[in-house]
Write an enzyme that holds these catalytic residues in place. Structure first.
Site, PDB file in Angstrom:
ATOM      1  N   GLY A 122       0.943   5.232  27.047  1.00  0.00           N
ATOM      2  CA  GLY A 122       0.291   6.464  26.614  1.00  0.00           C
ATOM      3  C   GLY A 122      -0.722   6.909  27.652  1.00  0.00           C
ATOM      4  O   GLY A 122      -1.307   6.095  28.354  1.00  0.00           O
ATOM      5  N   THR A 125       5.317  -2.124  29.526  1.00  0.00           N
ATOM      6  CA  THR A 125       6.733  -1.831  29.280  1.00  0.00           C
ATOM      7  C   THR A 125       7.351  -1.078  30.455  1.00  0.00           C
ATOM      8  O   THR A 125       6.697  -0.258  31.085  1.00  0.00           O
ATOM      9  CB  THR A 125       6.876  -0.995  28.003  1.00  0.00           C
ATOM     10  OG1 THR A 125       6.271  -1.704  26.925  1.00  0.00           O
ATOM     11  CG2 THR A 125       8.331  -0.720  27.662  1.00  0.00           C
ATOM     12  N   GLU A 177       3.724  -2.483  20.395  1.00  0.00           N
ATOM     13  CA  GLU A 177       2.958  -3.726  20.258  1.00  0.00           C
ATOM     14  C   GLU A 177       3.832  -4.874  19.803  1.00  0.00           C
ATOM     15  O   GLU A 177       3.371  -5.811  19.161  1.00  0.00           O
ATOM     16  CB  GLU A 177       1.772  -3.533  19.326  1.00  0.00           C
ATOM     17  CG  GLU A 177       0.516  -4.192  19.851  1.00  0.00           C
ATOM     18  CD  GLU A 177       0.198  -3.822  21.287  1.00  0.00           C
ATOM     19  OE1 GLU A 177      -0.319  -2.728  21.518  1.00  0.00           O
ATOM     20  OE2 GLU A 177       0.520  -4.615  22.180  1.00  0.00           O
TER      21      GLU A 177
END
Ligand SMILES: CCCCCCCCCC/C=C\CCCCCCCCCC(=O)SCCNC(=O)CCNC(=O)[C@H](O)C(C)(C)COP(=O)(O)OP(=O)(O)OC[C@H]1O[C@@H](n2cnc3c(N)ncnc32)[C@H](O)[C@@H]1OP(=O)(O)O
Ligand SMILES: Cc1cc2nc3c(=O)[nH]c(=O)nc-3n(C[C@H](O)[C@H](O)[C@H](O)COP(=O)(O)OP(=O)(O)OC[C@H]3O[C@@H](n4cnc5c(N)ncnc54)[C@H](O)[C@@H]3O)c2cc1C
Length: 615
Positions: free
Chosen positions: A190, A151, A433
């Site tokens: 993350g 992303t 996701e």
């Protein structure tokens, strides 16, 4: 001496009409699996340094992260030491399948979660054999910590629109990674900000000025010794979020950053030394890691929902409030049918998601084995099903966890109940996701294609076969399970047919296929998830439903006890096994730093002069 168990909970457990341990064993996959899980939990949760002296909600944003890294190191070592070397891979997987061990340590998720949930799966699914051998050795021993960087600030859903470029330089046999714009910065991964030092980057590959699509690259971005960002790398944290505040989500920008040719993960597509590009058998194999995590999320939702309903049902057995009948004393709030309606669907849904997760995992394993043999036939169906089930289970779990919280009144709003944090964890899964609407439209795309195939007489796959059933529209309903399933299949068929009819109407009116699709997209999403039944039958089913609530009521506490979550995993003042809710609420309240002194310094600095008109 163990604390006295709440009388109401004792009574509930005496009333239970089935063997709770048997259900626990069933959920674990057998008595041995229950024993293995409990043994693993006993070992790991007895490790020193895993738990917080000061509840993390009273730490600063920075302290929360630093504390989480400290615990992640202790937890990871404890998990490694607790692994039974004699266990088979399958037994180990069963022991952790239902275990929410990490939830006992991290209320808001671990800074290592992306390493385990995506970095390792990406290597396993995208690296060739030689790359897999090298990188899995380092990653599985935690010599390196990785994440999955796809992303960007400007693009999350539309992967083909990603702006990060990887340009092959045949002279030096390197790829040059670059973020041409601010919106090209990787944003969200993350562990990216301060924890990881490697990542799998999804970037747009160019060779001799020609686009070769989105490809995966393994990229080091921090020095392994100093942890300093490497030259040409801009890094940082994206800031405080609704949840996931110890996952260390970050941003990363490349400025002409060079990596060797062998850093492109080349299982599916390859770039030879001279720049020759060998295409993947299917460009969507690059999206394989996301399909895997969508499958994992379905099981994760089952476990998180089970945790939330355990807290809410036990609390509802302990809490007495209001008056059902004059002079009959305050009833347990679990005796209100509205409370049963709010919570029992959550118990049933958790079991449904667990069984669905097992089925989907088997499907994923079969399709992945077929892919290894070059058989891609069932990949489209796996994609469509994984999209639908990830979207439906995360949406339903978010609704049902929030309903568990609001069914506990004000105490459900306390962070010490842990219900707000569980909500923060699960609602994120509606977005990550693959945002749910987008995924439902992917499923709709497959449903429309399947109905067109059915209408031209082609055979359909088992999961789509309802689209070829010529079921009479005058189907006689009965409220047997078979009757209800037949009804759902009939209505699901009708939803897809109606959406398709709508699209054809728009095309006839002169719209192009894309606009016709967009105009029909609300119906298309409904066709992927929504089913309803005709009016006359609602009453009959409603009666059946209310009758069922009464049958479940005496077993409600037994049903959540069977999830077998120990108190550390529930981490909740409202959900502990002993039901000592009020004592726990007070114990946790007194841990607030504000309770360290009776008069806070702000009285003398601000309040007193303000109230005396001196400010
Ligand atoms: C480890 C412990 C953690 C504990 C945490 C507790 C939390 C609660 C419990 C959760 C449990 C576990 C979770 C684990 C933790 C996860 C932590 C967070 C991780 C988050 C990571 C991310 O978010 S990574 C980024 C994710 N991004 C996306 O998913 C992007 C979504 N977009 C897409 O997938 C694609 O863009 C698209 C599919 C929407 C469109 O793709 P594209 O434009 O290329 O295709 P088309 O639509 O044109 O379709 C063309 C044809 O391709 C077929 N297709 C598309 N995708 C696939 C696919 N993946 N596989 C196969 N086929 C595919 C499509 O069907 C079309 O086919 P035809 O119709 O035949 O043409
Ligand atoms: C907690 C969390 C953790 C994350 N971790 C990671 C990570 O580790 N690695 C990583 O790479 N990413 C990660 N992400 C990013 C996540 O994958 C993206 O947020 C997600 O893919 C959605 O993309 P976006 O945020 O750019 O929203 P957009 O794609 O901009 O979509 C915004 C909205 O537009 C609408 N929309 C968009 N496209 C369509 C369409 N085709 N049809 C209809 N409506 C549409 C939808 O309503 C959607 O919600 C994480 C996100 C969160 C919240």
């Amino acid at each position: 001496m163990s604390a006295k168990v709440n009388d109401d909970l004792l009574t509930e457990r005496r009333k239970c009409e089935f063997n709770v341990e048997e259900l626990t064993n069933y959920l674990d996959g057998g008595a041995q699996a229950t024993q293995n899980r409990r043994k693993l939990e006993d070992k790991v949760l007895s490790t020193k340094g895993l738990f917080d002296e000061v509840p993390e909600e009273y730490l600063s944003h920075k302290e929360k992260y630093e504390n989480a890294v400290r615990k992640a190191v202790v937890y990871y070592k404890a998990m490694k030491e607790a692994e039974d070397p004699n266990q088979t891979e399958q037994e180990r997987a069963n022991a952790t399948y239902r275990s929410l061990l990490h939830a006992a340590v991290f209320k808001d998720n671990s800074p290592f979660s992306l390493h385990l949930a995506m970095f390792i799966p990406a290597i396993l699914g995208q690296a060739d054999e030689e790359q897999k051998k090298y990188w899995m050795k380092r990653a599985s021993k935690m010599e390196i910590i990785g994440t999955y960087a796809q992303t960007e600030l400007g693009h999350g859903t539309f992967i083909r629109g990603l702006e990060t470029t990887a340009t092959y330089d045949p002279k030096t046999e390197e790829f040059v990674l670059h973020s041409p714009t601010l919106t090209a910065y990787k944003w969200w991964p993350g562990s990216l900000a301060h924890t990881a030092n490697y990542c799998v980057v999804m970037a747009h590959l160019y060779i001799n000025g020609k686009s070769c699509g989105i490809q995966p690259f393994i990229v080091q971005f921090r020095d392994e010794e100093t942890h300093q960002p490497l030259p040409g790398i801009k890094l940082g944290e994206i800031g405080a979020k609704l949840g996931f505040n110890t996952v260390n989500n970050g941003f990363l920008g490349f400025d002409q950053h060079r990596i060797p040719r062998n850093r492109m993960l080349m299982k599916n597509a390859q770039v030879l030394k001279d720049g020759t590009f060998k295409r993947s058998p299917n460009s969507k194999l690059t999206y394989g890691t996301m399909v895997y995590v969508r499958v994992v999320i379905v099981n994760g939702m089952a476990n998180q929902l089970a945790r939330a309903v355990t807290i809410a049902v036990r609390y509802s057995a302990v809490r007495r409030q209001s008056e059902l009948k004059p002079d009959a004393g305050e009833p347990q709030i679990l005796d209100y049918v509205t409370q049963q309606h709010k919570l029992f669907i959550g118990i049933a849904s958790s079991h449904a998601f667990t069984l669905t997760a097992k089925w989907l995992t088997r499907m994923y394993q079969k399709v992945t084995a077929d892919l290894e043999k070059g058989n891609l036939d069932e990949l489209p169906e796996l994609h469509a099903i994984a999209c639908c089930l990830k979207a439906v289970t995360t949406t339903d779990t978010s609704v049902l966890v929030e309903r568990s919280r609001t069914s506990c009144g004000g105490h459900g709003y306390m962070l010490s109940s842990n219900l707000p944090q569980i909500y923060g964890l699960v609602t994120a899964a509606c977005t990550y996701e693959g945002e749910n609407t987008v995924l439902m439209l992917q499923t709709a795309r497959s449903l429309v294609k399947a109905l067109e195939q059915a209408q031209s007489g082609k055979r359909l796959s088992p999961t789509m076969s309802y689209l070829s059933e010529k079921v009479s529209s005058r189907l006689k309903w009965d409220n047997s399970i078979d009757g209800i399933v037949k009804g759902f299949r009939r209505v699901a068929y009708g939803k897809v047919e109606s959406a398709m009819r709508s699209m054809r109407k728009y095309v006839r009116s002169g719209l192009g296929p894309e606009d016709a699709w967009n105009m029909s997209s609300v119906q298309l999403v409904a066709a992927s998830e929504y089913t309803s039944i005709s009016e006359a039958d609602i009453r009959q089913l409603q009666d059946t439903y209310e009758d069922l609530l009464g049958k479940i009521r005496p077993n409600a506490v037994g049903l959540v006890d069977a999830f077998d979550f120990r108190d550390q995993i529930l981490n909740s003042t409202l959900g502990a096994y002993d039901g000592r809710v009020y004592e726990r609420l007070m114990e946790e309240a007194l841990k607030s730093p504000l309770n360290a002194e009776p008069v806070n310094q702000s009285f003398h600095k601000y309040l007193k002069p303000f109230m005396q008109g001196k400010l």
